[in-house]
Design a protein around this motif. Sequence first.
Motif, short mmCIF file in Angstrom:
data_model
loop_
_atom_site.label_atom_id
_atom_site.label_comp_id
_atom_site.label_asym_id
_atom_site.label_seq_id
_atom_site.Cartn_x
_atom_site.Cartn_y
_atom_site.Cartn_z
N ARG A 2 1.27 -4.60 -1.26
CA ARG A 2 2.52 -4.66 -1.73
C ARG A 2 3.35 -4.16 -0.92
O ARG A 2 4.75 -4.58 -0.74
CB ARG A 2 2.44 -3.65 -3.04
CG ARG A 2 1.80 -4.29 -4.49
CD ARG A 2 1.99 -3.23 -5.27
NE ARG A 2 3.34 -3.21 -5.99
CZ ARG A 2 3.62 -2.83 -7.10
NH1 ARG A 2 2.78 -2.36 -7.93
NH2 ARG A 2 4.85 -2.60 -7.39
N ILE A 3 3.08 -3.40 0.01
CA ILE A 3 3.92 -2.77 1.16
C ILE A 3 4.43 -3.96 2.35
O ILE A 3 5.33 -4.20 2.44
CB ILE A 3 3.47 -1.46 1.80
CG1 ILE A 3 3.34 -0.22 0.73
CG2 ILE A 3 4.21 -0.99 3.02
CD1 ILE A 3 4.53 0.25 0.51
N HIS B 149 4.22 -7.01 1.71
CA HIS B 149 5.01 -8.11 1.07
C HIS B 149 6.61 -7.50 0.83
O HIS B 149 7.42 -8.44 1.51
CB HIS B 149 4.43 -8.42 -0.23
CG HIS B 149 5.23 -9.17 -1.04
ND1 HIS B 149 5.46 -10.35 -0.90
CD2 HIS B 149 6.06 -8.90 -2.10
CE1 HIS B 149 6.31 -10.91 -1.74
NE2 HIS B 149 6.72 -9.91 -2.56
N ALA B 150 6.48 -6.45 0.66
CA ALA B 150 7.95 -5.84 0.39
C ALA B 150 8.84 -5.89 1.84
O ALA B 150 9.99 -6.16 1.74
CB ALA B 150 8.13 -4.46 -0.36
N THR B 151 8.15 -5.48 2.84
CA THR B 151 9.06 -5.04 3.87
C THR B 151 9.04 -6.42 4.69
O THR B 151 9.79 -6.40 5.87
CB THR B 151 8.11 -4.11 4.91
OG1 THR B 151 6.74 -4.86 4.98
CG2 THR B 151 8.11 -2.87 4.31
N ASP C 240 13.32 -2.67 6.72
CA ASP C 240 12.20 -2.26 6.26
C ASP C 240 11.56 -1.22 5.64
O ASP C 240 11.18 -0.73 4.81
CB ASP C 240 11.01 -2.82 7.30
CG ASP C 240 11.22 -2.06 8.62
OD1 ASP C 240 12.35 -1.37 8.93
OD2 ASP C 240 10.30 -1.92 9.66
N LYS D 167 13.22 -0.85 2.15
CA LYS D 167 12.27 -1.45 1.24
C LYS D 167 11.14 -1.12 0.99
O LYS D 167 10.46 -0.96 -0.11
CB LYS D 167 11.97 -2.88 2.05
CG LYS D 167 13.28 -3.93 1.94
CD LYS D 167 13.18 -5.10 2.77
CE LYS D 167 14.27 -5.99 2.76
NZ LYS D 167 14.37 -7.35 3.71
N ALA D 168 10.34 -0.19 1.97
CA ALA D 168 9.25 0.43 1.77
C ALA D 168 9.28 1.50 0.96
O ALA D 168 8.26 1.79 -0.11
CB ALA D 168 8.57 0.96 2.97
N GLU E 264 9.55 -0.03 -2.96
CA GLU E 264 8.46 -0.35 -3.17
C GLU E 264 7.56 0.80 -3.72
O GLU E 264 6.76 0.73 -4.56
CB GLU E 264 7.71 -1.34 -2.46
CG GLU E 264 6.67 -2.08 -2.94
CD GLU E 264 6.85 -2.95 -3.99
OE1 GLU E 264 5.85 -3.17 -4.81
OE2 GLU E 264 7.88 -3.41 -3.98
N ARG F 85 8.58 3.85 -4.93
CA ARG F 85 9.08 4.21 -6.22
C ARG F 85 8.58 3.48 -7.46
O ARG F 85 8.03 3.71 -8.18
CB ARG F 85 10.54 4.32 -6.33
CG ARG F 85 11.41 5.05 -5.19
CD ARG F 85 11.14 6.40 -5.07
NE ARG F 85 9.97 6.90 -4.45
CZ ARG F 85 9.94 7.03 -3.32
NH1 ARG F 85 10.60 6.72 -2.35
NH2 ARG F 85 8.47 7.30 -2.79
N LEU F 86 8.43 2.07 -7.11
CA LEU F 86 7.70 1.27 -7.99
C LEU F 86 6.49 1.49 -8.42
O LEU F 86 5.88 1.57 -9.43
CB LEU F 86 8.13 -0.27 -7.71
CG LEU F 86 9.56 -0.91 -7.83
CD1 LEU F 86 9.56 -2.16 -7.45
CD2 LEU F 86 10.05 -0.57 -9.10
N ILE F 87 5.68 1.43 -7.23
CA ILE F 87 4.31 2.06 -7.25
C ILE F 87 4.14 3.28 -7.83
O ILE F 87 2.88 3.36 -9.08
CB ILE F 87 3.57 1.86 -5.90
CG1 ILE F 87 3.83 0.71 -5.17
CG2 ILE F 87 2.24 2.52 -5.81
CD1 ILE F 87 3.17 0.69 -3.84
#
Length: 582
Positions: free
Chosen positions: A100-101, A103-105, A147, A150-151, A154, A156-158
């Motif tokens: 996920r990291i 992908h998000a970055t 990046d 964005k990390a 992500e 915070r969502l995790i």
Amino acid sequence: MIPKIRTGAGGTYGLIRYLYGPGKRDEHTDQHLVASWNNFAPDPGRNPRHTIAQLAAQLDQPVKAIGGRAPATTIWHCSVRADPGDRHLDDNDWATIARRIVHATGIAPEGDTAACRWVAVRHADDHIHIAATLVRQDGRLAGLSFDRRKAQAEARLIEKEYGLRQLNPGDGTAAKTPTSQERFKAERTARTETPRETLREAVRQAVAGAATEQEFFTRLHEAGLRVKIRHAPSGDVLGYNVALPGDRNRDSEPVWFAGSTLAPDLSLPRIRRRLDAGPTADTTSEPGNRSARLDRSAPARYRRDAAHVADRAAALLDGGDDEAAAQLVGAGELLDALAQTSPAATRTELRDAARAFERATRSHVRAENADIRALRSAARGIVHAGSALGRGEDGGATAMVLSTLVLVALAAARWHSARGHAQQATASRQAADHLRAAYRQAAATPMRTMREAGRALPQTDRHRHDTTIRNVLDNARRPSPPVREYDALAAVLAEAENAGHDPKALLEEAASWCELDTARSHDDVLVWRIRRIADLPANPQPPRKAPATTKNSAKPTRSAQRPAPPTPARSAVDPHHPTPRR
């Protein structure tokens, strides 16, 4: 969950060797891969036939393939750490988090088979390291933008989806945190904190109330810091660097920090904006001035002045206008001034309050027309009085300003919360907690003196002041007086009345200033406001005791020794002449 991104140049061999090595203090255990760009990258930790060199070579292959077109920065390294209180995450959890990291970055968007190569290494229960190269497998350069932000988003969502501790989202205005290398070095050299943190506090205290750029630099030198000023070819000052004496790198050179690397608002251009806002230098209050050295009342006087301007700052923050953002900067300087001039009893809590509130002074809201000269002048007076006379007084005057600064911190929390500044709001509430603790220490003796004075008031005077308090504060449902909660407030009203003031008018004025709903003790706040409005001494005098009877005193007559006649029955129920509580 905290993702921390670093970048570097060259090949990945050194980074991979560190991740699979024992660590700097043998803290690495069970080193192994949990995920990779193709799910079958060599794992030196779990397969003895695989080597670190093999894994590094596969990661570096796209970089080497483009030769001279490779960018200067080729390595991307992101550590992802869970909070100590979080539940246990297994390898499958960490593998999903790593994907996920990346992908998000933009390192490896899901489904992009030509994306950058990366691996996720786990060598502890609570974190992983993601190592990647910044050339895609199709030869193009990685398109990274924001990046780090964005990390964090992500993460915070995790946290929410995995039921982990949820951190407050940031806005990019926080000061840079110490690196792991800086923390390891601090532990190795027996420092309680990193040089970065020590220098940040020292620079903040140097700018608190400073009137000129030269005074700011002089304060840095007086604080014992090494200072290096950067000049343009024209001779103009461009910036500054500071270092701690004795803090050197492997080449025995001082470890310098630019002001902007300590905190965004400590760069020289940002400091110049504060200096332009005032105050101007006042030679009568300088530490070297003889009258300032001999004026023992200076610390108390400047603290009283600070309480007044802090009350106004709290009111402006409660007004909710964006221009109130400047009041946060001024309040931060006031806290820094108090922290460096307070005695041991309150110094620790005030330093912690100043450090916490430092985060609340920065946001993306800009106040273009705000005036903070009063706050900066108050900070300047406190610094100069403290340096002229040693530590500032710790008693009534300190309690007076601290009771007001608690309200400022709470108003700052509301101001930031209304704008979605979660980190700043939390920092403001933390500062308020430290200020309450400092207030309890500073106010213990003067508040006890006032409570004793309130209990010693004649019954008729006490009843009259308690009635005034109930009428003004609209507390008709409270028990009949004398109420122990009103002891100090009744005492200060009596003291003000003896000084020629109208107690009811004073209490109405004190209660009309900014809201009291969030104060833990309304009465404490009102006591100090009334003392300030009525210009009463900050440290109250204890009640006078009745003179002791000596053996030479005249003996009472027989009639005086007789018991007093019984009180009429109606006085026991008359609300205007209540029976005191026992």
